[in-house]
Design an enzyme around this catalytic site. Structure first.
Site, PDB file in Angstrom:
ATOM      1  CB  CYS A 141     -43.482  25.928 -33.387  1.00 22.51           C
ATOM      2  SG  CYS A 141     -44.975  26.922 -33.289  1.00 22.51           S
ATOM      3  CE1 TYR A 182     -47.719  36.367 -32.698  1.00 21.14           C
ATOM      4  CE2 TYR A 182     -45.514  37.110 -33.295  1.00 21.14           C
ATOM      5  CZ  TYR A 182     -46.850  36.975 -33.605  1.00 21.14           C
ATOM      6  OH  TYR A 182     -47.322  37.428 -34.816  1.00 21.14           O
ATOM      7  CD  GLN A 224     -51.379  30.025 -25.645  1.00 26.74           C
ATOM      8  OE1 GLN A 224     -50.731  29.715 -26.629  1.00 26.74           O
ATOM      9  NE2 GLN A 224     -51.650  31.276 -25.350  1.00 26.74           N
TER      10      GLN A 224
HETATM   11  N1  SAH Z   1     -42.342  32.572 -26.945  1.00 29.45           N
HETATM   12  C1  SAH Z   1     -43.189  31.824 -26.030  1.00 29.45           C
HETATM   13  C2  SAH Z   1     -44.100  30.864 -26.733  1.00 29.45           C
HETATM   14  C3  SAH Z   1     -45.009  31.495 -27.728  1.00 29.45           C
HETATM   15  S1  SAH Z   1     -46.441  30.575 -28.040  1.00 29.45           S
HETATM   16  C4  SAH Z   1     -42.351  31.131 -24.996  1.00 29.45           C
HETATM   17  O1  SAH Z   1     -41.130  31.308 -24.965  1.00 29.45           O
HETATM   18  O2  SAH Z   1     -42.900  30.401 -24.181  1.00 29.45           O
HETATM   19  C5  SAH Z   1     -47.329  31.715 -28.992  1.00 29.45           C
HETATM   20  C6  SAH Z   1     -47.946  32.857 -28.199  1.00 29.45           C
HETATM   21  O3  SAH Z   1     -48.472  33.782 -29.148  1.00 29.45           O
HETATM   22  C7  SAH Z   1     -49.089  32.498 -27.291  1.00 29.45           C
HETATM   23  O4  SAH Z   1     -48.806  32.947 -26.002  1.00 29.45           O
HETATM   24  C8  SAH Z   1     -50.306  33.235 -27.847  1.00 29.45           C
HETATM   25  O5  SAH Z   1     -51.146  33.779 -26.840  1.00 29.45           O
HETATM   26  C9  SAH Z   1     -49.658  34.353 -28.608  1.00 29.45           C
HETATM   27  N2  SAH Z   1     -50.397  34.876 -29.748  1.00 29.45           N
HETATM   28  C10 SAH Z   1     -51.082  34.209 -30.688  1.00 29.45           C
HETATM   29  N3  SAH Z   1     -51.541  35.033 -31.635  1.00 29.45           N
HETATM   30  C11 SAH Z   1     -51.109  36.271 -31.293  1.00 29.45           C
HETATM   31  C12 SAH Z   1     -51.232  37.556 -31.897  1.00 29.45           C
HETATM   32  N4  SAH Z   1     -51.875  37.711 -33.054  1.00 29.45           N
HETATM   33  N5  SAH Z   1     -50.652  38.609 -31.285  1.00 29.45           N
HETATM   34  C13 SAH Z   1     -49.986  38.455 -30.126  1.00 29.45           C
HETATM   35  N6  SAH Z   1     -49.837  37.262 -29.519  1.00 29.45           N
HETATM   36  C14 SAH Z   1     -50.383  36.185 -30.096  1.00 29.45           C
END
Ligand code: SAH
Length: 394
Positions: free
Chosen positions: A338, A227, A199
């Protein structure tokens, strides 16, 4: 070299005088000549007084119509101009970090509007988000070669915001070849990320200091990282003595990379990588009365445009409520946001309301933002997008 001149309307140069690099289309004289300037062209910006203020990138079709590159009215924007900006950014990162893994260029704040460059050792990942920067792509590659000398440069030009600038979506190698996952070092730990397939640019360097802080709360605790993406929070906690870590994400590929990082780090604690929708996981965990000493929830932006603000704020509140319910008494809850459109104050209000709705109390122990490789242009405080709150919950 002469660039076309764009004029600021009378009385509309107030923000320019505060040092802001942005000029909105309603602040400029958008006559037929201005509208005929090709998107992405370099222009000279003229104050209402007739004084030339500097050189900008211009897109008559964009709301942010001009982005200042320099206040030097005679500047020529060539390879050496870009190289000097890169060198300044590189010097700063060299002072901040021990290894070459960081955001090298953070757009306006590094004097290169619309350009993001993340560095993974000798691979650079470039995101070009404006027509102005797209027009300089060739110069950027040459300057990166001169200043950094990477083996590979990947263009991740697939951000949705490119559409607003009339740009195509593409991922390709600007130097070398597209390749699979590679390694980076953060807080002394090696992680695996995939710049071409992951991503955004493949890794979220903005959370580096927040990952370390959350990890320091985790010694001897069960940790839930919702997440999780590639497991940045969960695995940093594991390395700092967490008893067990659970990483939850809806993307299987992200969890595979997290598991690869755990293997690469020789992670010795119990680590689970769970593919699930976040709210469904939180709900099921509550039903099963699971508890964690530290819960981290760092979701994607719930508010992608201003019209989503109301629904998005409710989402953050719900996330705080459902996450707080899983925290041990006492314990810690770390929440990230974010969304550009959400202020720190709004985020703090909603998350605290959610914690109370869960029947919990507590106190805010840390209010944080993105790390220093994501600097903020002082005249554009609204570009400080990341909010990261840590609550001690009881
Ligand atoms: N905390 C992470 C960054 C998160 S980015 C870090 O430290 O790098 C957001 C993430 O949420 C992405 O990996 C995406 O795949 C996930 N995501 C998005 N929608 C989601 C959902 N409904 N349930 C679970 N994960 C989700």
């Amino acid at each position: 070299m002469t660039y076309p001149t764009i004029k600021i309307l009378p009385g509309q140069d107030r923000r320019m005088r505060t040092g802001s690099p942005w000029l909105f289309s309603n602040e400029l004289r958008m006559d037929a000549d201005a509208k005929a300037v090709a998107p992405g062209s370099l222009v000279r910006v003229m104050a209402p007084s007739g004084k030339i203020l500097g050189v900008a990138q211009f897109n008559p079709h964009s709301l942010i119509a001009a982005r200042m590159l320099t206040r030097n009215k005679d500047a020529e924007i060539g390879r050496s101009f870009v190289a000097l900006r890169l060198a300044r950014a590189l010097l700063l990162r060299g002072r901040l970090f021990e290894t070459p893994h960081y955001r090298l260029i953070h757009a306006e704040a590094d004097g290169l509007p619309g350009l993001v460059v993340d560095r993974f050792g000798d691979t650079l990942v470039v995101q070009i988000n404006t027509a102005g920067m797209q027009a300089l792509e060739g110069l950027i590659v040459e300057a990166l070669d001169e200043v950094v000398g990477p083996r590979t440069i990947i263009a991740r030009n697939d951000a949705p915001s490119r559409q607003l600038e009339g740009l195509e979506s593409e991922v390709r190698a600007l130097k070398g070849e597209l390749s699979g996952p590679l390694e980076l070092v953060e807080n002394g730990l090696t992680f695996v990320a995939d710049p071409a397939g992951g991503q955004k640019t493949g890794w979220f360097y903005d959370q580096r200091a927040n990952r370390l802080f959350a990890a320091q709360l985790a010694r001897g605790q069960a940790v839930l990282d919702v997440y999780s993406y590639c497991g940045g929070f969960a695995l940093t906690a594991a390395a700092h003595g967490a008893e067990a870590v659970t990483a939850v994400d809806s993307a299987a590929t992200a969890l595979e990379l997290a598991a690869a990082s755990a293997g690469r780090q020789g992670c010795a604690v119990e680590a689970s990588f769970v593919r699930a929708e976040a709210f469904a996981f939180l709900d099921a965990a509550a039903q099963e009365r699971r508890r964690y000493g530290v819960v981290i929830a760092d979701p994607p932006a719930f508010v992608k445009s201003r019209k989503d603000l109301g629904a998005g704020l409710k989402g953050y509140r719900k996330l705080a409520r459902m996450s707080a319910a899983l925290v041990t008494e006492p314990g810690f809850l770390c929440l990230g946001c974010c969304s550009h459109h959400v202020t720190m104050e709004q985020f703090a209000t909603e998350t605290w309301a959610g914690i109370r709705e869960a029947g919990r109390g507590g106190r805010l122990i840390r209010t944080a933002a993105a790390g220093p490789d994501h600097p903020v242009h002082p005249a554009l405080p609204e570009t400080a997008y990341l909010k990261f709150l840590t609550y001690a919950v009881d």
